[in-house]
Design an enzyme around this catalytic site. Sequence first.
Site, PDB file in Angstrom:
ATOM      1  N   SER A 102      24.877  45.060  67.994  1.00 29.65           N
ATOM      2  CA  SER A 102      24.772  46.270  68.807  1.00 29.65           C
ATOM      3  C   SER A 102      24.033  47.361  68.047  1.00 29.65           C
ATOM      4  CB  SER A 102      26.185  46.762  69.148  1.00 29.65           C
ATOM      5  OG  SER A 102      26.786  47.268  67.968  1.00 29.65           O
ATOM      6  N   LYS A 103      23.651  48.374  68.811  1.00 29.23           N
ATOM      7  CA  LYS A 103      22.996  49.537  68.215  1.00 29.23           C
ATOM      8  C   LYS A 103      23.888  50.142  67.141  1.00 29.23           C
ATOM      9  CE  LYS A 103      22.085  52.580  71.368  1.00 29.23           C
ATOM     10  NZ  LYS A 103      21.556  53.580  72.296  1.00 29.23           N
TER      11      LYS A 103
END
Length: 502
Positions: A260-261
Amino acid sequence: MSKKVRVRFAPSPTGGLHLGGVRTVLYNYLFAKKNEGEFIVRIEDTDQSRYVSGAEAYIFDTLKWCGLTPDESVQQGGNFGPYRQSERKEMYRQYAEKLVAAGKAYYAFDTPEELEQMRHSDSTTSHQYDHSTRMKMRNSLSLTDAETKQLLASGSGYVIRIKMPKGETIAFTDMIRGEVKFDTSLVDDKVLLKADGMPTYHLAVVVDDYLMKISHAFRGEEWLSSAPVHILLWEYLFGLKNMPQWAHFPLILGPNGKLSKRDGAKYGFPVFSMNWTDPKTHETTAGFKEKGFLPEALINYLALLGWNDGTEQEIFSIDELIEKFSIERVHSAGAKFDFEKAKWFNHEWIKRSSAQKLLPQVKAMLIAEKISHGTDAQLEKIIDLVKDRCTLLTDFVQQTTFFFKSPDTWDTEAVKAKWNDEKKNFFESFAEKIKNSPADAATLENIFKETAAEKNIKPGELQLPFRIMLVGGKFGPPVFHIAEQLGIEETILRINTAIKLF
Ligand code: GLU
């Protein structure tokens, strides 16, 4: 393969392109090129609420940087356009209406409040709009024909929903996973056409894959749960005729589940291809490009993140990937992202790149640092000397700056303990002797060794101080090559400056 291969990458312009997206592009591209087919990029922008300005341009910039040029897209054009779904809006309604007429879909008039109530109600077994709840809602199945007609005529807002059958099995063959089955009872009645007249992704993706004659639909595993809706739509609308073959690529995993970011921010590695700044939050997510990666390295790494050719080979050019790639060898299990491995690929690709190719980027970095960089020919020589030492392109700054700029700090600690008058005397003599000598590395090394022998000091003990004099620290390529590039005058100047500090 009998049918012309036509694959598509169909991003929604909702933000920057993460690694999973780039890998999906890559696998589509490789498959298309391998099979002499066409690679299409279709912008799926039907969800206006999630539209982010700049995201579409960013996607095309990424493709350009990676060298994965589409054959048809918003930018290239093509015979199956428009390639932006919002511009195809009028095409979709007829398909939704056709489904209603055939009893496969229905009008739903529920207000947001009514939907909210259903989702939180205690009395229903399901909290989704499906076979068990639909008859309690306000739609053309639960209302009489007259009521429905009246609502439609009154201009009351409505959506069109698919009527998912109860208790049926939908099966299809995924090129990676084999046979995949779904129980339709568990799937909700997805909206196909929204109140604003826009199709949802589910309707648009099927209609467009059909109209654009897509032969293979490859996408990330996150879309697997939508597959039963899409297959059913293919059946209802087109009798499954010309349905693409499907493949769902494995997730890219971060340290804790799906990459994920947030992982990027937390662990300090890029998860996007290029820097992306969200226009609303102004938050920037780091990209591989700005971190100092060559596109060849990112492509090579991503190709192997979920696929291999069955041998030990790791370094692949794009042409080799095209030759060797096959969807059947893509793994079904999630692939773990490893930034150290990505860096290893970059190091390998920097080593393999010519100085001429690296020159513009190294030059741009030096200019940004306000370091005058000599002639291109000189800089190319220096790049060749140091490139084996650079893992990231940004490493070139440290590895080349001292060629153009005298150090302003010296790692004197590394020298001090073993520094003495004999060594000082050695460097004074050495500086004197090279004054009129040619500046090539071999000559300088010979004089260095001769002088060391005269003074009875092991040359090995003198190399580190010499390096610190020229570079300032314990890094850089072989020291006599550095001296050669600096020239006699500058080498003597740096010896004399540093002697005073040791
Ligand atoms: N528009 C979808 C996305 O944003 C595409 C999924 C598909 O390829 O079917 O990823």
